[in-house]
Design an enzyme around this catalytic site. Structure first.
Site, PDB file in Angstrom:
ATOM      1  N   GLY A 237       0.778  -1.186   0.004  1.00  0.00           N
ATOM      2  CA  GLY A 237       0.057   0.171   0.020  1.00  0.00           C
ATOM      3  C   GLY A 237       0.963   1.470   0.282  1.00  0.00           C
ATOM      4  N   GLY A 238       0.481   2.369   0.435  1.00  0.00           N
ATOM      5  CA  GLY A 238       0.936   3.487   0.441  1.00  0.00           C
ATOM      6  C   GLY A 238       1.487   3.835   2.028  1.00  0.00           C
ATOM      7  CG  ASP A 239       4.313   7.008   2.306  1.00  0.00           C
ATOM      8  OD1 ASP A 239       5.096   6.008   1.930  1.00  0.00           O
ATOM      9  OD2 ASP A 239       4.735   8.230   1.523  1.00  0.00           O
ATOM     10  N   GLY A 240       0.522   5.795   4.145  1.00  0.00           N
ATOM     11  CA  GLY A 240      -0.441   5.970   5.334  1.00  0.00           C
ATOM     12  C   GLY A 240      -0.750   4.664   5.742  1.00  0.00           C
ATOM     13  CG  PHE A 241      -1.889   0.093   4.269  1.00  0.00           C
ATOM     14  CD1 PHE A 241      -3.124  -0.284   4.973  1.00  0.00           C
ATOM     15  CD2 PHE A 241      -1.061  -1.045   3.838  1.00  0.00           C
ATOM     16  CE1 PHE A 241      -3.528  -1.469   5.069  1.00  0.00           C
ATOM     17  CE2 PHE A 241      -1.565  -2.294   3.985  1.00  0.00           C
ATOM     18  CZ  PHE A 241      -2.856  -2.445   4.739  1.00  0.00           C
ATOM     19  CG  PHE A 242       4.894   1.640   6.362  1.00  0.00           C
ATOM     20  CD1 PHE A 242       5.360   0.173   6.341  1.00  0.00           C
ATOM     21  CD2 PHE A 242       5.709   2.514   7.257  1.00  0.00           C
ATOM     22  CE1 PHE A 242       6.745  -0.456   6.938  1.00  0.00           C
ATOM     23  CE2 PHE A 242       6.705   2.060   7.780  1.00  0.00           C
ATOM     24  CZ  PHE A 242       7.308   0.724   7.757  1.00  0.00           C
ATOM     25  CD  GLU A 244      -4.760   0.551   8.901  1.00  0.00           C
ATOM     26  OE1 GLU A 244      -5.514  -0.531   9.312  1.00  0.00           O
ATOM     27  OE2 GLU A 244      -5.097   1.279   8.215  1.00  0.00           O
TER      28      GLU A 244
END
Length: 613
Positions: A237-242, A244
C-alpha cells in the site's frame, strides 16, 4: 511468470565439470563447461561469493559476429549469492543459440542450428540493476544446461546450500494488502510480486484489508507467540497504510518516555501573546533532568512516566515480546499515491525492486517520530494520545490538503494536485507557538559555505549536504538499531518561535517523491537521530509559490528563504492559537490543539538497503 518479466536467460553444456566442498561444508572454487542459454558455451565457476562465467566460443561472444545488435560488454558475467533469490531445475529441454543479427543471419544459420539441442537445465534467478537507474532492480534468469543430469543436480544442490546460509533472509512473512490503495491496484500489485515470493520459497500469510483500521486492529490484537513465527511484516500500500500497520504493532507493545518538554511550555502558550513570552528563536532554559508534564495531574504522571528509577531513557518493553530482543522487520511494497518511504529507502518506486529487497533480506534501520496529542481542542480535557510516524508530520498547508483530499478519493493520486491548488489559492495561515530542543552544533552542522541570493532569498551560511545513500556512514553508526529514544540529553536548551504560519512540517527522512525530487530536506538521513523542523511563516502568495517551485525541482533551494525557518532537533512542542488546521501524519489525519514529538532513533528495522548512487 505472468506479470513478472525477467531479462534474457542463459544456459550451458559440456561433460567437464567439477565440484568440491571443504571439511566445514564451505564451497571451494569449482568450475565446469556449460551452455548458457542465448549466449553459448561458457566456463562456469563458483566460489564462496557467487558465480561467474567466461565465454569459450569467441564467435558467440563477439558483439558484431552474428549477434548484430548485441555487445559482449553489456552481458552480465557474474552474480553474487547475495543477489540470487532462487535456483530451480528447468527440466530437460532446448538451449538456444544467441539471437542472430540481420547482417550475418544467412552465414551463421547452419552453424547455429547445430548448437540448438536438448539438455538437462537449471535456472539461477537473480536481478540486474538498470544501467540508467541503479536503484531499479530488474528480474534476471540465467539458465545453464549440461548433458549429465547428475552434474546439474550437484550444482543445484550446492547453490541452494549457499542460499540457505544467507541467514538474514525471511522464510515466513505476514502480509497486509490494501486493495484500494493509490489507484486501487493494491491487490493487482501483490498478485504480480507474489510469484517471486513463491519461487523464492518464502511462505506468506496474506490479509486483504476490508475496512479502514483493519490492519491496525489485527496488529494490535495478534498474540506475541504467533508474531514470533514471522520473520517480517509486509504492507502492500502507501505511506498511510504502512503507518497503520506500524502503529498497530507499536502502540500495544512499546513503552518509552514521553517527548521531553520545558516545564513552562504549556503555560506560556496560554498567555496568548503576553509580553512575557520571548520572541522568535529565544532560548528558554535548560530542562530539568527529571521529566515533568505540567498538563497532567500527579496521578496521571505516575502512569505516563516510563523512565527507569535511575532517570535513564531506556524504554520499558513487554518482557513477553520480541521488542526486548530481535525486532521483526517491516517491509513496504509501493501501491500508494506518493510512496515517499519506499523511494527514500530503496531509491525506486517499483514493486518488484521492493519485493527483491524483502526476499534477499536487505536490512536497515529507520528513525521514527513519537507524537503525543495532549489536547484535541483548546476546550478539551487533558488526555494524552500517542501515535508514531515513519516519514512526516505536517500542519497548515499539509493538513488542509490531506483533509480536503478525503472528499476526492475517487480521483486517485490526481486529487493531491487539484486540492493542493485549491488550498494554495485560499492561502490560509494559522497562529501557533512552537518550541524545539536545540541540537548540539557538532551534530547539527557541517562545514558551512555561503550562497548569495537576491530577494526574497536571504544571504546565509549553509551546511555542506551529505546525502543519505546505501552504506551511509552517518546511518551506519546506528547499524544495530540500539539507540532509542534519542531525545533525553541530561541538559537541553529549548528555543521558542511564535507567529502565523502557512505550514509547519517535521520530516523524519528526506521524503523524496515524484512531486519533490529532492524531498523536503535533501540531506535528511534515515537514521541520524534528528527531526527536521520546517516553519513557513506567513508571506505573500508570490513568495510562497516561489518556495513551492523550488521544492518541486531537482537541485532547488526551498529552505533558503527569509520566511522559512529550518531547525534540526530531537524534539518539539506545538500549541495552536485561534483557528486551527489538522496534522498530517504519514498521510493520515491527526487533530491536535497541543502536541509534542520526539525522534526515536533506529526504531524500525526495515527490509531495504538504501538508495544507490
Amino acid at each position: 511468470m505472468d506479470g513478472v518479466h525477467e531479462d534474457s536467460s542463459f544456459s550451458g553444456l559440456d561433460d567437464d565439470s567439477g565440484s568440491n566442498v571443504d571439511r566445514d561444508g564451505e564451497l571451494s572454487a569449482t568450475s565446469g563447461c556449460f551452455f548458457l542459454d542465448h549466449l553459448g558455451e561458457v566456463l562456469l565457476s563458483r566460489n564462496q561469493d557467487g558465480l561467474s562465467w567466461k565465454c569459450l566460443d569467441s564467435s558467440d561472444c563477439e558483439g558484431t559476429n552474428c549477434l548484430g545488435i548485441r555487445s559482449s560488454e553489456n552481458l552480465k558475467t557474474e552474480i553474487k549469492f547475495s543477489d540470487i533469490y532462487a535456483v530451480e531445475f528447468a527440466n530437460y529441454g532446448l538451449v538456444h543459440s544467441p539471437k542472430l543479427g540481420l547482417g550475418h543471419a544467412k552465414e551463421c544459420f547452419r552453424e547455429r542450428l547445430l548448437n540448438t539441442q536438448e539438455v538437462y537445465r537449471f535456472t539461477v534467478h537473480g536481478f540486474q540493476s538498470s544501467p540508467k537507474e541503479p536503484c531499479l532492480w530488474k528480474l534476471a534468469a540465467f539458465t545453464f544446461g549440461h548433458m549429465d543430469l547428475q552434474t546439474c543436480q550437484s550444482w543445484m544442490d550446492q547453490l541452494n546450500y549457499s542460499l540457505i546460509k544467507e541467514v538474514e533472509r525471511p522464510r515466513n512473512l505476514l502480509v497486509f494488502v490494501h486493495p484500494k490503495s493509490g489507484k486501487g491496484n493494491g491487490s493487482k500489485i501483490w498478485e504480480t510480486v507474489s510469484k517471486i515470493f513463491i519461487r523464492a520459497k518464502v511462505n506468506t500469510k496474506v490479509i486483504v484489508t476490508e475496512r479502514a483500521g483493519h490492519a491496525f486492529d489485527v496488529m494490535a490484537s495478534i498474540q506475541n507467540k504467533e508474531l514470533r513465527t514471522y520473520d517480517g511484516i509486509i504492507a502492500v500500500g502507501g505511506d498511510g497504510f504502512f503507518n497503520e500497520v506500524l502503529n498497530g504493532y507499536l502502540l500495544s507493545r512499546l513503552k518509552v518516555p514521553l517527548p521531553p518538554s520545558p516545564s513552562d511550555s504549556f503555560d506560556s502558550a496560554q498567555s496568548r501573546g503576553s509580553s512575557s513570552v520571548p520572541g522568535s528563536g529565544d532560548a528558554v532554559h535548560e530542562s530539568d533532568q527529571k521529566e515533568h508534564y505540567p498538563l497532567l495531574p500527579d496521578s496521571v504522571q505516575e502512569v505516563m512516566d516510563f523512565r527507569t528509577l535511575n532517570g535513564s531513557c531506556e524504554g520499558i518493553e513487554d518482557p513477553d515480546h520480541p521488542f526486548s530482543g530481535e525486532r521483526p522487520r517491516f517491509g513496504l511494497i509501493p501501491a500508494g499515491s506518493t510512496d515517499a518511504i519506499v523511494i527514500c529507502t530503496t531509491g525506486a518506486r517499483d514493486p518488484i525492486t521492493s519485493a527483491l529487497h524483502i526476499i534477499l533480506g536487505r536490512k536497515l534501520f529507520l528513525d521514527a517520530m513519537q507524537v503525543v496529542r495532549w489536547k484535541i481542542a483548546s476546550t478539551s480535557r487533558i488526555e494524552p494520545f500517542i501515535r508514531y510516524a515513519a516519514s512526516f508530520a505536517g500542519y497548515g498547508f499539509y493538513g488542509d490538503v490531506i483533509s480536503e483530499s478525503e472528499k476526492y478519493r475517487w480521483m486517485g493520486p490526481k486529487r493531491y494536485d487539484y486540492v493542493g491548488t485549491k488550498v494554495f489559492l485560499k492561502h490560509r495561515s494559522y497562529e501557533a507557538e512552537v518550541m524545539y530542543e536545540e541540537a548540539e552544533p557538532e551534530n547539527a552542522k557541517a562545514t558551512p559555505h555561503t550562497r548569495n541570493k537576491t530577494w526574497p532569498f536571504r544571504n546565509t551560511t549553509r551546511s555542506e549536504k551529505i546525502l543519505c545513500r546505501a552504506r551511509c556512514s552517518i546511518c551506519s553508526s546506528n547499524a544495530d538499531g540500539n539507540t532509542i529514544p534519542n531525545s533525553c540529553p541530561e541538559k537541553a536548551r529549548w528555543c521558542r518561535t511564535k507567529g502565523r504560519f502557512l505550514s509547519i512540517g517535521a520530516a523524519v527522512m528526506s521524503n523524496r517523491n515524484e512531486r519533490a525530487p529532492d524531498g523536503l530536506v535533501v540531506d535528511a538521513h534515515l537514521s541520524d537521530g534528528f527531526l527536521h523542523l520546517i516553519l513557513i511563516k506567513d508571506c505573500s502568495r508570490p513568495k510562497y509559490l516561489w518556495h513551492l517551485t523550488e521544492l518541486a525541482k531537482k537541485g532547488g533551494e526551498p529552505l533558503n528563504f527569509e520566511f522559512v525557518e529550518y531547525h534540526k532537533t530531537r524534539a518539539f512542542t506545538f500549541t495552536s492559537i485561534g483557528e486551527e488546521s489538522v496534522w498530517n501524519l504519514d498521510g493520515e489525519i491527526f487533530e491536535a490543539h497541543h502536541l509534542s514529538a520526539q525522534v526515536l532513533r533506529g526504531l524500525i528495522p526495515l527490509f531495504a538497503s538504501g538508495p544507490e548512487v
